[in-house]
Design a protein around this motif. Structure first.
Motif, PDB file in Angstrom:
ATOM      1  N   VAL A  65      14.087  -5.498 -19.532  1.00  0.00           N
ATOM      2  CA  VAL A  65      14.406  -4.327 -18.712  1.00  0.00           C
ATOM      3  C   VAL A  65      14.024  -3.045 -19.441  1.00  0.00           C
ATOM      4  N   LEU A  66      14.338  -2.990 -20.736  1.00  0.00           N
ATOM      5  CA  LEU A  66      13.960  -1.824 -21.535  1.00  0.00           C
ATOM      6  C   LEU A  66      12.450  -1.633 -21.530  1.00  0.00           C
ATOM      7  N   GLY A  67      11.714  -2.732 -21.630  1.00  0.00           N
ATOM      8  CA  GLY A  67      10.260  -2.641 -21.606  1.00  0.00           C
ATOM      9  C   GLY A  67       9.739  -2.050 -20.309  1.00  0.00           C
ATOM     10  N   VAL A  68      10.308  -2.470 -19.196  1.00  0.00           N
ATOM     11  CA  VAL A  68       9.889  -1.935 -17.898  1.00  0.00           C
ATOM     12  C   VAL A  68      10.155  -0.436 -17.840  1.00  0.00           C
ATOM     13  N   VAL A  69      11.302   0.002 -18.364  1.00  0.00           N
ATOM     14  CA  VAL A  69      11.642   1.423 -18.347  1.00  0.00           C
ATOM     15  C   VAL A  69      10.661   2.218 -19.208  1.00  0.00           C
ATOM     16  N   LEU A  70      10.352   1.712 -20.410  1.00  0.00           N
ATOM     17  CA  LEU A  70       9.428   2.420 -21.298  1.00  0.00           C
ATOM     18  C   LEU A  70       8.040   2.541 -20.665  1.00  0.00           C
ATOM     19  N   ALA A  71       7.559   1.444 -20.083  1.00  0.00           N
ATOM     20  CA  ALA A  71       6.250   1.483 -19.435  1.00  0.00           C
ATOM     21  C   ALA A  71       6.252   2.439 -18.254  1.00  0.00           C
ATOM     22  N   ALA A  72       7.362   2.493 -17.522  1.00  0.00           N
ATOM     23  CA  ALA A  72       7.455   3.404 -16.379  1.00  0.00           C
ATOM     24  C   ALA A  72       7.387   4.859 -16.834  1.00  0.00           C
ATOM     25  N   VAL A  73       8.013   5.163 -17.972  1.00  0.00           N
ATOM     26  CA  VAL A  73       7.955   6.534 -18.497  1.00  0.00           C
ATOM     27  C   VAL A  73       6.519   6.905 -18.856  1.00  0.00           C
ATOM     28  N   ALA A  74       5.807   5.973 -19.512  1.00  0.00           N
ATOM     29  CA  ALA A  74       4.421   6.239 -19.876  1.00  0.00           C
ATOM     30  C   ALA A  74       3.553   6.453 -18.639  1.00  0.00           C
ATOM     31  N   LEU A  75       3.721   5.613 -17.635  1.00  0.00           N
ATOM     32  CA  LEU A  75       2.945   5.772 -16.404  1.00  0.00           C
ATOM     33  C   LEU A  75       3.371   7.025 -15.636  1.00  0.00           C
ATOM     34  N   GLY A  76       4.654   7.382 -15.750  1.00  0.00           N
ATOM     35  CA  GLY A  76       5.119   8.618 -15.140  1.00  0.00           C
ATOM     36  C   GLY A  76       4.444   9.828 -15.749  1.00  0.00           C
ATOM     37  N   TYR A  77       4.151   9.750 -17.041  1.00  0.00           N
ATOM     38  CA  TYR A  77       3.419  10.841 -17.695  1.00  0.00           C
ATOM     39  C   TYR A  77       2.028  10.990 -17.084  1.00  0.00           C
ATOM     40  N   LEU A  78       1.396   9.856 -16.799  1.00  0.00           N
ATOM     41  CA  LEU A  78       0.079   9.918 -16.157  1.00  0.00           C
ATOM     42  C   LEU A  78       0.174  10.555 -14.775  1.00  0.00           C
ATOM     43  N   LEU A  79       1.216  10.221 -14.031  1.00  0.00           N
ATOM     44  CA  LEU A  79       1.403  10.823 -12.716  1.00  0.00           C
ATOM     45  C   LEU A  79       1.611  12.332 -12.832  1.00  0.00           C
ATOM     46  N   LEU A  80       2.361  12.742 -13.846  1.00  0.00           N
ATOM     47  CA  LEU A  80       2.552  14.178 -14.074  1.00  0.00           C
ATOM     48  C   LEU A  80       1.219  14.864 -14.336  1.00  0.00           C
ATOM     49  N   ALA A  85       6.417  27.588 -23.352  1.00  0.00           N
ATOM     50  CA  ALA A  85       5.448  27.278 -22.297  1.00  0.00           C
ATOM     51  C   ALA A  85       4.575  26.112 -22.737  1.00  0.00           C
ATOM     52  N   LEU A  86       4.556  25.058 -21.962  1.00  0.00           N
ATOM     53  CA  LEU A  86       3.770  23.868 -22.260  1.00  0.00           C
ATOM     54  C   LEU A  86       2.762  23.642 -21.149  1.00  0.00           C
ATOM     55  N   GLU A  87       1.512  23.438 -21.563  1.00  0.00           N
ATOM     56  CA  GLU A  87       0.460  23.190 -20.586  1.00  0.00           C
ATOM     57  C   GLU A  87       0.327  21.692 -20.339  1.00  0.00           C
ATOM     58  N   VAL A  88       0.413  21.280 -19.103  1.00  0.00           N
ATOM     59  CA  VAL A  88       0.259  19.871 -18.755  1.00  0.00           C
ATOM     60  C   VAL A  88      -1.224  19.524 -18.797  1.00  0.00           C
ATOM     61  N   PRO A  89      -1.622  18.500 -19.577  1.00  0.00           N
ATOM     62  CA  PRO A  89      -3.044  18.154 -19.656  1.00  0.00           C
ATOM     63  C   PRO A  89      -3.544  17.545 -18.352  1.00  0.00           C
ATOM     64  N   SER A  90      -4.838  17.489 -18.232  1.00  0.00           N
ATOM     65  CA  SER A  90      -5.449  16.875 -17.057  1.00  0.00           C
ATOM     66  C   SER A  90      -5.232  15.368 -17.077  1.00  0.00           C
ATOM     67  N   LEU A  91      -5.501  14.718 -15.952  1.00  0.00           N
ATOM     68  CA  LEU A  91      -5.364  13.262 -15.882  1.00  0.00           C
ATOM     69  C   LEU A  91      -6.309  12.588 -16.866  1.00  0.00           C
ATOM     70  N   ARG A  92      -7.511  13.107 -16.996  1.00  0.00           N
ATOM     71  CA  ARG A  92      -8.468  12.518 -17.943  1.00  0.00           C
ATOM     72  C   ARG A  92      -7.948  12.612 -19.375  1.00  0.00           C
ATOM     73  N   MET A  93      -7.388  13.767 -19.733  1.00  0.00           N
ATOM     74  CA  MET A  93      -6.853  13.939 -21.072  1.00  0.00           C
ATOM     75  C   MET A  93      -5.640  13.035 -21.289  1.00  0.00           C
ATOM     76  N   ALA A 107      -1.661  13.837 -13.316  1.00  0.00           N
ATOM     77  CA  ALA A 107      -2.468  13.785 -12.103  1.00  0.00           C
ATOM     78  C   ALA A 107      -2.100  14.888 -11.118  1.00  0.00           C
ATOM     79  N   PHE A 108      -0.792  15.180 -11.004  1.00  0.00           N
ATOM     80  CA  PHE A 108      -0.344  16.129  -9.976  1.00  0.00           C
ATOM     81  C   PHE A 108      -0.082  17.533 -10.510  1.00  0.00           C
ATOM     82  N   ALA A 109       0.093  17.667 -11.834  1.00  0.00           N
ATOM     83  CA  ALA A 109       0.401  18.990 -12.392  1.00  0.00           C
ATOM     84  C   ALA A 109      -0.531  19.365 -13.528  1.00  0.00           C
ATOM     85  N   GLY A 110      -1.648  18.658 -13.665  1.00  0.00           N
ATOM     86  CA  GLY A 110      -2.587  18.949 -14.747  1.00  0.00           C
ATOM     87  C   GLY A 110      -3.104  20.379 -14.696  1.00  0.00           C
TER      88      GLY A 110
END
Length: 325
Positions: free
Chosen positions: A179-194, A209-217, A196-199
């Motif tokens: 279960v912990l593994g699923v949560v950790l992987a979800a956080v990492a993939l959530g970062y990618l979604l961030l 102030a923090l700049e959200v990187p692009s999806l490619r980055m 993608a939508f807020a790059g």
């Protein structure tokens, strides 16, 4: 009767809560430190160190050389984290210079802790090369983010797909680890979604102030960091000569990495070994297990430190020479 202003005011924690909360955090940390220390001392007393040294000497030289080559590749991968920070900030330092600073900092970080290596050496070296403090902070923060976001992905996959058989006295079983593994992987993939939508947008966190990187980055961050953590696990697996499946070795290494960070022990001395012995001694005899870990320390901690000390000496000499001229 409360006024409108008082009704809108946020509730403040009670004075008693403000008093006991810091003590509770300190107490939990000290309990963890004492627990790890007790585990290290207990296991050290049961180890036949002559057998460990014999197991270390019995490792084939070609095997150790291959492990050292993988360690060099891992360090090269880690230096690319600062190259991503170079791209993010747009500073003009050459790529070999940036990689040299990252290599020196990483080697000292592993052996003496993040405050000495990851922070102090980066600030000193980059400032001598003319970088502004704000740019150094952004490079440092982005490198740390890259390192740990990749950790979340690899640890999530390792814990979810190949959970460890934990000792019965631990308060989490294999199902809980999955279960912990699923949560950790979800956080990492959530970062990618961030990304993608807020790059490209800026976010304010605690006044910074923090700049959200692009999806490619963001994808590059995950790819490079995950590859680096996977390589580290491959080095230990190679030195264990395949006695334990690679996913299991990688999972134990990831647990040991977090334990080392929490305890703030320089180079994780004793912590790495204690975690491996606790989780794998039922599958591998202690002597070859600790022999492999000592070889891992030699190729991944000590050898790069020797190189980093020499590079740092050259860097300091060049800086002083430039100032004199």
């Amino acid at each position: 009767m409360p006024t409108a202003a008082s009704a809108r005011a946020p509730a403040r924690p009670a004075a008693s809560e403000r008093r006991w909360w810091p003590w509770l955090k300190r107490g939990a940390l000290w309990a963890f430190l004492l627990g790890v220390g007790w585990l290290i001392v207990r296991q050290a007393r049961t180890i036949e160190w002559d057998e460990v040294l014999d197991a270390l000497q019995a490792l084939p030289l070609a095997l150790v050389a291959a492990a050292a080559a993988l360690a060099a590749f891992s360090f090269a991968l880690y230096t690319t984290f600062d190259l991503l920070g170079r791209h993010l900030t747009g500073h003009g330092l050459r790529a070999p210079t940036v990689m040299g600073v990252a290599f020196i900092s990483y080697a000292f970080n592993l052996n003496f802790g993040s405050l000495v290596g990851g922070v102090a050496f980066r600030y000193r070296l980059y400032s001598r090369l003319g970088l502004r403090a704000s740019d150094i902070t952004r490079v440092l923060g982005f490198s740390m983010l890259t390192n740990w976001i990749g950790y979340l992905l690899v640890a999530g996959a390792a814990f979810a797909l190949s959970p460890l058989a934990l000792p019965p006295e631990w308060r989490i079983d294999s199902g809980g680890l999955r279960v912990l593994g699923v949560v950790l992987a979800a956080v990492a993939l959530g970062y990618l979604l961030l990304c993608a939508f807020a790059g490209g947008r800026s976010m304010t966190v605690r006044g910074h102030a923090l700049e959200v990187p692009s999806l490619r980055m963001g994808a590059l961050q995950l790819l490079l960091s995950a590859a680096n953590w996977s390589l580290m696990g491959a080095i230990v697996w190679l030195l264990l000569q395949g006695r334990v499946d690679y996913p299991q070795v990688l999972a134990v290494l990831l647990v040991a990495a977090v334990a080392g960070v929490i305890t703030h022990v320089p180079a994780g001395l004793g912590v790495l070994e204690a975690v491996f012995v606790a989780l794998l001694s039922h599958r591998v005899p202690q002597a070859p297990l600790l022999g492999a870990l000592l070889a891992y320390r030699a190729v991944y901690y000590l050898l790069p430190l020797v190189v980093a000390v020499m590079l740092y000496g050259v860097t300091e000499w060049r800086a002083r020479h430039r100032h004199k001229t």
